[in-house]
Design a protein around this motif. Structure first.
Motif, PDB file in Angstrom:
ATOM      1  N   ALA A 185       0.854  -1.184   0.000  1.00 29.32           N
ATOM      2  CA  ALA A 185       0.000   0.000   0.000  1.00 29.32           C
ATOM      3  C   ALA A 185       0.890   1.235   0.000  1.00 29.32           C
ATOM      4  O   ALA A 185       2.082   1.159   0.324  1.00 29.32           O
ATOM      5  N   LEU A 186       0.301   2.353  -0.373  1.00 33.47           N
ATOM      6  CA  LEU A 186       1.019   3.629  -0.405  1.00 33.47           C
ATOM      7  C   LEU A 186       0.384   4.589   0.592  1.00 33.47           C
ATOM      8  O   LEU A 186      -0.811   4.504   0.876  1.00 33.47           O
ATOM      9  N   VAL A 187       1.196   5.496   1.113  1.00 33.74           N
ATOM     10  CA  VAL A 187       0.718   6.491   2.071  1.00 33.74           C
ATOM     11  C   VAL A 187       1.119   7.875   1.579  1.00 33.74           C
ATOM     12  O   VAL A 187       2.279   8.101   1.219  1.00 33.74           O
ATOM     13  N   SER A 191       2.763  18.196   4.911  1.00 37.21           N
ATOM     14  CA  SER A 191       4.091  18.689   5.263  1.00 37.21           C
ATOM     15  C   SER A 191       4.449  18.453   6.722  1.00 37.21           C
ATOM     16  O   SER A 191       5.612  18.593   7.106  1.00 37.21           O
ATOM     17  N   ALA A 192       3.465  18.094   7.556  1.00 41.57           N
ATOM     18  CA  ALA A 192       3.723  17.865   8.980  1.00 41.57           C
ATOM     19  C   ALA A 192       2.546  17.119   9.578  1.00 41.57           C
ATOM     20  O   ALA A 192       1.485  16.995   8.956  1.00 41.57           O
ATOM     21  N   ALA A 193       2.748  16.607  10.805  1.00 40.54           N
ATOM     22  CA  ALA A 193       1.661  15.922  11.504  1.00 40.54           C
ATOM     23  C   ALA A 193       0.464  16.856  11.627  1.00 40.54           C
ATOM     24  O   ALA A 193       0.600  18.023  11.984  1.00 40.54           O
ATOM     25  N   LEU A 215      -3.473   5.298   1.135  1.00 45.46           N
ATOM     26  CA  LEU A 215      -4.042   5.764   2.397  1.00 45.46           C
ATOM     27  C   LEU A 215      -3.584   7.177   2.711  1.00 45.46           C
ATOM     28  O   LEU A 215      -2.489   7.594   2.322  1.00 45.46           O
ATOM     29  N   CYS A 216      -4.437   7.893   3.418  1.00 44.11           N
ATOM     30  CA  CYS A 216      -4.104   9.235   3.890  1.00 44.11           C
ATOM     31  C   CYS A 216      -3.211   9.106   5.125  1.00 44.11           C
ATOM     32  O   CYS A 216      -3.564   8.406   6.078  1.00 44.11           O
ATOM     33  N   GLY A 217      -2.075   9.783   5.103  1.00 39.83           N
ATOM     34  CA  GLY A 217      -1.123   9.636   6.194  1.00 39.83           C
ATOM     35  C   GLY A 217      -1.207  10.689   7.269  1.00 39.83           C
ATOM     36  O   GLY A 217      -0.806  10.455   8.414  1.00 39.83           O
ATOM     37  N   THR A 218      -1.722  11.864   6.937  1.00 40.11           N
ATOM     38  CA  THR A 218      -1.779  12.959   7.906  1.00 40.11           C
ATOM     39  C   THR A 218      -2.998  13.841   7.635  1.00 40.11           C
ATOM     40  O   THR A 218      -3.536  13.856   6.529  1.00 40.11           O
ATOM     41  N   GLY A 219      -3.401  14.572   8.659  1.00 39.80           N
ATOM     42  CA  GLY A 219      -4.394  15.628   8.471  1.00 39.80           C
ATOM     43  C   GLY A 219      -5.842  15.200   8.411  1.00 39.80           C
ATOM     44  O   GLY A 219      -6.712  16.022   8.119  1.00 39.80           O
ATOM     45  N   CYS A 220      -6.138  13.935   8.689  1.00 45.94           N
ATOM     46  CA  CYS A 220      -7.526  13.474   8.637  1.00 45.94           C
ATOM     47  C   CYS A 220      -8.245  13.880   9.926  1.00 45.94           C
ATOM     48  O   CYS A 220      -7.731  13.675  11.027  1.00 45.94           O
ATOM     49  N   ARG A 221      -9.445  14.440   9.778  1.00 46.99           N
ATOM     50  CA  ARG A 221     -10.232  14.887  10.925  1.00 46.99           C
ATOM     51  C   ARG A 221     -11.659  14.358  10.823  1.00 46.99           C
ATOM     52  O   ARG A 221     -12.092  13.922   9.755  1.00 46.99           O
ATOM     53  N   ASP A 233      -8.158   5.014   0.362  1.00 47.69           N
ATOM     54  CA  ASP A 233      -8.627   3.678   0.736  1.00 47.69           C
ATOM     55  C   ASP A 233      -8.544   3.430   2.236  1.00 47.69           C
ATOM     56  O   ASP A 233      -8.711   2.288   2.691  1.00 47.69           O
ATOM     57  N   GLY A 234      -8.288   4.454   2.996  1.00 46.59           N
ATOM     58  CA  GLY A 234      -8.179   4.355   4.443  1.00 46.59           C
ATOM     59  C   GLY A 234      -7.368   5.523   4.960  1.00 46.59           C
ATOM     60  O   GLY A 234      -6.932   6.388   4.189  1.00 46.59           O
ATOM     61  N   ALA A 235      -7.162   5.552   6.276  1.00 46.31           N
ATOM     62  CA  ALA A 235      -6.458   6.695   6.855  1.00 46.31           C
ATOM     63  C   ALA A 235      -5.725   6.309   8.129  1.00 46.31           C
ATOM     64  O   ALA A 235      -6.220   5.502   8.928  1.00 46.31           O
TER      65      ALA A 235
END
Length: 274
Positions: A185-187, A191-193, A215-221, A233-235
């Motif tokens: 999978a890819l993430v 630019s930051a947490a 997948l989303c690696g940062t910034g999901c709310r 496809d996920g977070a």
């Protein structure tokens, strides 16, 4: 059914980040040198994540600031010790990551029997930490030598706070990553947490990924999870699950529960439209 659904029990999983407090050797380690306090904090965060219903958990050395390009053996030993104290309480699919160091991450996963990991396994990057030059060929051979055939690897396509050391586009980087590394999978991160990636960036990665989960690696709310599920496809979710949404705060079980309620609603809506 994708491997994500098999591993996490659902498509579009939410993987909660369990940020370990500073560890032995870290500049911000507790003044009295108490590993037991790290373990106690980790147990509280684990309970909050699992009680709130996240689909997966990734244990990371998030507070080992500033991050090392080659993670110290004492850090890996400490992480393995802390994870060992959590083993009897872990009921959610989980993985581990030694930030920025693919080889250390692989060794840690072998020691604790992690099922998946996320890391900057490939590429050459530059930023505040200096030049981060990954030898993905050696990392993949290490994984093979340790017989980690079932370990799922989530490769970062972008790096928080660093830029790639050439002028290729992110889409071109993704294409070569797919060819050379065969990632599970890819993430994609910002630019930051706590900061999310741009839509144009995501579109380019998805086109080059050829069906591999992104997948989303940062910034999901909580307020953006429905939108995130439209693009990803996920977070991986960390900061927004903490008390008052603060990076240095503990996990807030109420925020986790509220976030997961929104995530489940977004998944149902996505399935209905499909």
């Amino acid at each position: 059914m994708s491997f994500l659904a098999k591993l996490f029990g659902t498509e579009k999983p939410v993987i909660g980040l369990l940020h370990l407090r500073p560890l032995p050797g870290d500049p911000r380690y507790y003044p009295d040198g108490s590993v037991s306090r790290v373990c106690e904090a980790a147990k509280r965060d684990l309970a909050a994540l699992q009680d709130g219903g996240v689909d997966g958990i990734l244990v990371t050395n998030e507070f080992s600031l500033p991050y090392e390009r080659r993670v110290s053996p004492v850090t890996i030993a400490a992480m393995a010790h802390v994870i060992g104290t959590l083993q009897s309480e872990l009921s959610t699919p989980w993985g581990a990551e030694a930030i920025y160091d693919g080889d250390a991450t692989i060794e840690l996963c072998a020691a604790v029997n992690a099922k998946f990991s996320r890391c900057l396994f490939a590429g050459a990057w530059v930023g505040d930490l200096g030049v981060i030059d990954r030898d993905v060929a050696a990392t993949m051979r290490l994984k093979s030598a340790l017989r980690l055939d079932g370990l799922r690897l989530f490769h970062f396509v972008t790096s928080e706070g660093e830029v790639y050391l050439n002028d290729r586009t992110t889409s071109e980087i993704t294409e070569s990553l797919m060819f050379n590394c065969s990632p599970d999978a890819l993430v994609v991160g910002g630019s930051a947490a706590g900061k999310g990636p741009s839509g144009l960036l995501v579109d380019g990665v998805r086109k080059a990924a050829c069906g591999v989960p992104v997948l989303c690696g940062t910034g999901c709310r909580e307020s953006t999870i429905a939108e995130v599920f439209c693009d990803f496809d996920g977070a991986f979710v960390g900061t927004c699950l903490k008390r008052d949404g603060r990076f240095d705060a503990p996990i807030d079980p109420v925020r986790v529960g509220s976030f997961m309620a929104a995530a489940r609603s977004a998944r149902r809506e996505k399935m209905r439209k499909n």
